[in-house]
Enzyme design. Sequence first.
Site, PDB file in Angstrom:
ATOM      1  N   ASP A   1       0.276  -1.449  -0.273  1.00 25.97           N
ATOM      2  CA  ASP A   1       0.036   0.019  -0.170  1.00 25.97           C
ATOM      3  C   ASP A   1       0.797   1.041   0.163  1.00 25.97           C
ATOM      4  O   ASP A   1       0.137   2.324   0.766  1.00 25.97           O
ATOM      5  CB  ASP A   1      -1.322  -0.130   1.588  1.00 25.97           C
ATOM      6  CG  ASP A   1      -2.202  -0.845   1.249  1.00 25.97           C
ATOM      7  OD1 ASP A   1      -2.296  -1.697   0.316  1.00 25.97           O
ATOM      8  OD2 ASP A   1      -2.076  -2.224   2.709  1.00 25.97           O
TER       9      ASP A   1
ATOM     10  N   LYS B   1       1.584   2.256  -5.239  1.00 26.67           N
ATOM     11  CA  LYS B   1       1.918   1.477  -6.622  1.00 26.67           C
ATOM     12  C   LYS B   1       1.272   2.000  -6.891  1.00 26.67           C
ATOM     13  O   LYS B   1       1.924   2.526  -8.646  1.00 26.67           O
ATOM     14  CB  LYS B   1       2.017   0.503  -5.662  1.00 26.67           C
ATOM     15  CG  LYS B   1       3.328  -0.202  -5.724  1.00 26.67           C
ATOM     16  CD  LYS B   1       3.433  -1.960  -4.746  1.00 26.67           C
ATOM     17  CE  LYS B   1       2.156  -2.073  -4.430  1.00 26.67           C
ATOM     18  NZ  LYS B   1       2.077  -2.075  -2.838  1.00 26.67           N
TER      19      LYS B   1
ATOM     20  N   GLY C   1      -4.031  -4.287  -3.835  1.00 21.73           N
ATOM     21  CA  GLY C   1      -5.318  -3.110  -4.098  1.00 21.73           C
ATOM     22  C   GLY C   1      -4.654  -2.279  -4.162  1.00 21.73           C
ATOM     23  O   GLY C   1      -4.166  -1.611  -3.455  1.00 21.73           O
ATOM     24  N   HIS C   2      -4.908  -2.154  -6.174  1.00 19.75           N
ATOM     25  CA  HIS C   2      -4.125  -1.200  -6.036  1.00 19.75           C
ATOM     26  C   HIS C   2      -4.652   0.555  -6.665  1.00 19.75           C
ATOM     27  O   HIS C   2      -5.975   0.744  -7.015  1.00 19.75           O
ATOM     28  CB  HIS C   2      -3.042  -0.840  -6.937  1.00 19.75           C
ATOM     29  CG  HIS C   2      -2.438  -1.633  -7.486  1.00 19.75           C
ATOM     30  ND1 HIS C   2      -1.420  -2.751  -7.778  1.00 19.75           N
ATOM     31  CD2 HIS C   2      -1.969  -2.682  -5.592  1.00 19.75           C
ATOM     32  CE1 HIS C   2      -1.005  -3.542  -7.037  1.00 19.75           C
ATOM     33  NE2 HIS C   2      -0.693  -3.273  -6.182  1.00 19.75           N
TER      34      HIS C   2
ATOM     35  N   GLN D   1       1.464  -6.452  -3.626  1.00 20.56           N
ATOM     36  CA  GLN D   1       1.655  -6.019  -2.519  1.00 20.56           C
ATOM     37  C   GLN D   1       3.591  -6.368  -1.976  1.00 20.56           C
ATOM     38  O   GLN D   1       3.272  -5.031  -2.973  1.00 20.56           O
ATOM     39  CB  GLN D   1       2.665  -8.196  -2.022  1.00 20.56           C
ATOM     40  CG  GLN D   1       1.190  -8.945  -2.179  1.00 20.56           C
ATOM     41  CD  GLN D   1       0.663  -9.385  -2.683  1.00 20.56           C
ATOM     42  OE1 GLN D   1       0.692  -9.942  -3.666  1.00 20.56           O
ATOM     43  NE2 GLN D   1      -0.903  -9.096  -3.050  1.00 20.56           N
TER      44      GLN D   1
HETATM   45  P1  GDP Z   1      -1.071   0.157  -3.172  1.00 12.00           P
HETATM   46  O1  GDP Z   1      -1.899  -1.102  -3.064  1.00 12.00           O
HETATM   47  O2  GDP Z   1       0.696   0.624  -3.224  1.00 12.00           O
HETATM   48  O3  GDP Z   1      -1.140   0.565  -5.308  1.00 12.00           O
HETATM   49  O4  GDP Z   1      -1.423   1.417  -2.733  1.00 12.00           O
HETATM   50  P2  GDP Z   1      -2.496   1.966  -2.164  1.00 12.00           P
HETATM   51  O5  GDP Z   1      -4.096   1.768  -3.424  1.00 12.00           O
HETATM   52  O6  GDP Z   1      -3.814   0.411  -1.468  1.00 12.00           O
HETATM   53  O7  GDP Z   1      -3.090   2.934  -0.947  1.00 12.00           O
HETATM   54  C1  GDP Z   1      -1.983   3.666  -0.927  1.00 12.00           C
HETATM   55  C2  GDP Z   1      -3.323   5.224  -1.007  1.00 12.00           C
HETATM   56  O8  GDP Z   1      -2.186   5.531  -0.810  1.00 12.00           O
HETATM   57  C3  GDP Z   1      -4.450   5.155  -1.911  1.00 12.00           C
HETATM   58  O9  GDP Z   1      -5.926   5.867  -1.491  1.00 12.00           O
HETATM   59  C4  GDP Z   1      -4.071   6.621  -2.955  1.00 12.00           C
HETATM   60  O10 GDP Z   1      -5.058   6.949  -3.468  1.00 12.00           O
HETATM   61  C5  GDP Z   1      -3.844   7.078  -1.870  1.00 12.00           C
HETATM   62  N1  GDP Z   1      -1.850   7.911  -2.114  1.00 12.00           N
HETATM   63  C6  GDP Z   1      -0.760   7.635  -3.390  1.00 12.00           C
HETATM   64  N2  GDP Z   1       0.241   8.444  -3.129  1.00 12.00           N
HETATM   65  C7  GDP Z   1      -0.628   9.586  -2.485  1.00 12.00           C
HETATM   66  C8  GDP Z   1       0.035  10.869  -1.667  1.00 12.00           C
HETATM   67  O11 GDP Z   1       0.949  11.580  -2.178  1.00 12.00           O
HETATM   68  N3  GDP Z   1      -0.429  11.622  -0.951  1.00 12.00           N
HETATM   69  C9  GDP Z   1      -1.590  11.079  -0.290  1.00 12.00           C
HETATM   70  N4  GDP Z   1      -2.340  11.956   0.684  1.00 12.00           N
HETATM   71  N5  GDP Z   1      -2.399  10.006  -0.908  1.00 12.00           N
HETATM   72  C10 GDP Z   1      -1.798   9.178  -1.391  1.00 12.00           C
HETATM   73  P1  IMO Z   2      -0.939  -4.422  -2.565  1.00 10.48           P
HETATM   74  O1  IMO Z   2      -0.825  -4.784  -3.753  1.00 10.48           O
HETATM   75  C1  IMO Z   2      -1.346  -4.530   2.321  1.00 10.48           C
HETATM   76  C2  IMO Z   2      -1.135  -9.015   3.488  1.00 10.48           C
HETATM   77  C3  IMO Z   2      -2.161  -9.338   4.213  1.00 10.48           C
HETATM   78  C4  IMO Z   2      -1.647 -10.580   5.519  1.00 10.48           C
HETATM   79  C5  IMO Z   2      -0.345 -11.598   4.091  1.00 10.48           C
HETATM   80  C6  IMO Z   2      -0.791 -12.547   3.207  1.00 10.48           C
HETATM   81  O2  IMO Z   2      -2.203  -3.097  -2.433  1.00 10.48           O
HETATM   82  O3  IMO Z   2      -0.372  -3.599  -1.457  1.00 10.48           O
HETATM   83  P2  IMO Z   2      -2.705 -12.949   1.595  1.00 10.48           P
HETATM   84  O4  IMO Z   2      -4.283 -13.226   1.681  1.00 10.48           O
HETATM   85  O5  IMO Z   2      -1.374 -12.509   0.433  1.00 10.48           O
HETATM   86  O6  IMO Z   2      -2.506 -14.031   2.014  1.00 10.48           O
HETATM   87  O7  IMO Z   2      -2.315 -12.484   2.768  1.00 10.48           O
HETATM   88  O8  IMO Z   2      -0.254 -10.169   3.550  1.00 10.48           O
HETATM   89  N1  IMO Z   2      -1.112  -8.696   2.238  1.00 10.48           N
HETATM   90  C7  IMO Z   2      -1.321  -7.218   1.748  1.00 10.48           C
HETATM   91  N2  IMO Z   2      -1.009  -6.311   2.227  1.00 10.48           N
HETATM   92  N3  IMO Z   2      -1.096  -4.837   1.005  1.00 10.48           N
HETATM   93  C8  IMO Z   2      -1.223  -5.596  -0.133  1.00 10.48           C
HETATM   94  O9  IMO Z   2      -1.409  -5.597  -1.421  1.00 10.48           O
HETATM   95  C9  IMO Z   2      -1.432  -6.899   0.636  1.00 10.48           C
HETATM   96  N4  IMO Z   2      -1.551  -8.219  -0.210  1.00 10.48           N
HETATM   97  C10 IMO Z   2      -1.582  -9.535   0.952  1.00 10.48           C
HETATM   98  O10 IMO Z   2      -3.217  -8.403   4.919  1.00 10.48           O
HETATM   99  O11 IMO Z   2      -0.998  -9.890   6.168  1.00 10.48           O
HETATM  100 MG    MG Z   3      -3.163  -1.522  -1.928  1.00  7.22          MG
END
Ligand code: GDP
Ligand code: IMO
Ligand code: MG
Length: 437
Positions: A12, A15, A39-40, A223
């Site tokens: 998270d 990416k 979850g991106h 991840q």
């Molecule tokens: P990912 O799994 O690495 O793609 O990250 P996620 O999407 O799960 O979580 C990142 C969250 O931070 C998302 O809601 C993005 O929209 C948000 N985000 C990304 N870059 C920034 C930033 O520079 N500032 C803020 N406030 N939010 C950001």
């Molecule tokens: P993104 O791509 C954060 C964590 C789960 C758990 C562990 C194993 O959005 O960064 P799984 O269901 O993969 O067997 O769970 O990995 N996990 C993540 N944590 N971001 C993710 O994806 C994750 N995908 C799995 O919370 O601790």
């Molecule tokens: Mg994510």
Amino acid sequence: MIIVIIGAQWGDEGKGKVVDLLADRFDIVSRYQGGHNAGHSVYVGDRAFVLRLLPSGIIHEDKTCVLGNGMVIDPKAFFEEIDQIAEQGVEVSPERLKVSSRAHLIMPYHRALDHTSEERLGNEKIGTTLRGIGPAYEDKAGRRGIRVADAMSPEILKLRIERNLEEANRIIVLYGTQPLRADEILAEMTPLVERLRPFVCETSHFLAEARKAKKKILLEGAQATLLDVDHGTYPYVTSSNPTAGGASVGAGIPPHHITGVLGIVRTYATRVGEGPFPTEMLDTEEPIAHLIRERGNEYGSVTKRPRRCGWFDAVATRYAAELNGFDSIALTKLDVLDELDEIKVCVGYTINGERVDTFPAVSHDLRQIEPIYETLPGWKSDTLGITEFDRLPVNAQRYVRFLSEHVGVEIGLISTGPERDQTIILKDSVMEGWFTN
Ligand code: GDP
Ligand code: IMO
Ligand code: MG
């Protein structure tokens, strides 16, 4: 040009935003591991997308996207996602979405087994996303998995489901859950598999041809490094290899064809699920964790679980930089720290009074770590949406330089908000080259 994008922490990091941004300059975006545990989030104007299985590049309708052989794919989740983004105005056709014939399928019994496995572990549970990811990779390594290519033959699909379910049901009933029925699974899977057929492709060959044709390819990791099954905080990890080596295996691309590796790093750390987290904010720091969680919207984009929040860990990030060979770092979420008086950065560890400079392998040791912190002054002003480094408050500039020095890699991009244009690209950085080449 082939660039890999990798989360440096526990996921998270943002990416999705960075892939979406870079995708503009690339022709193909491919995932190489994981499944819909990812979850991106991507924001484009007033539209918010959460990509789970599909590469974040899918939003750009002129790009081709690939689901690589290293992925585990739940056919139901795949089409739910396609239908969801179609509702949001993005059409996906087999011409621009290729699914590897060698990727493995997640079956309903994998989901059931994910539940029973977590139940069995009790207090030691991993805190998985319960999507069936781990059990699907177990079947892959156990040489009984069902690959996309296998599922294209109705006879093989039926045979494998029946055989695998027999074993799965033994465990499922032990936990007092109703056994699953092969005929029901088959009835659910058959139409999904037929709908999948036109998307199926020999993706490693497709990518090799694309590279020869001088197409630019972005490999999108899901991840993150510290969730890697080999290099992460085992056993509190996912079951795949998000690290750079995994990109080569999981997309079927020779390692020496990869031109660069980009690490995505947050200005602080978070973790969802269980497992050691050396810089997790203490109970006394809960008001800060709360502030970060609210400002940074730190709730799982798939599971909605509140994310655990912690300070930046330079030891862990240096470990990630070394493992993946980051050429550049995209530092995200600078704006989230805007209100803090002081910001701590972990620059070393001690275990039982001994200084440790490497990231320990044993999760028990990781739980006992005492982080050594340096405290930097906050900047207490608004950085949301700033697009030039020189416009950042001096203390924010200092914080960014401090992180870069301690990790030992350039910071080539700073994200100052979730939107595409809330971004700083650093001049003369490796990253700038990827944007302009
Ligand atoms: P990912 O799994 O690495 O793609 O990250 P996620 O999407 O799960 O979580 C990142 C969250 O931070 C998302 O809601 C993005 O929209 C948000 N985000 C990304 N870059 C920034 C930033 O520079 N500032 C803020 N406030 N939010 C950001
Ligand atoms: P993104 O791509 C954060 C964590 C789960 C758990 C562990 C194993 O959005 O960064 P799984 O269901 O993969 O067997 O769970 O990995 N996990 C993540 N944590 N971001 C993710 O994806 C994750 N995908 C799995 O919370 O601790
Ligand atoms: Mg994510």
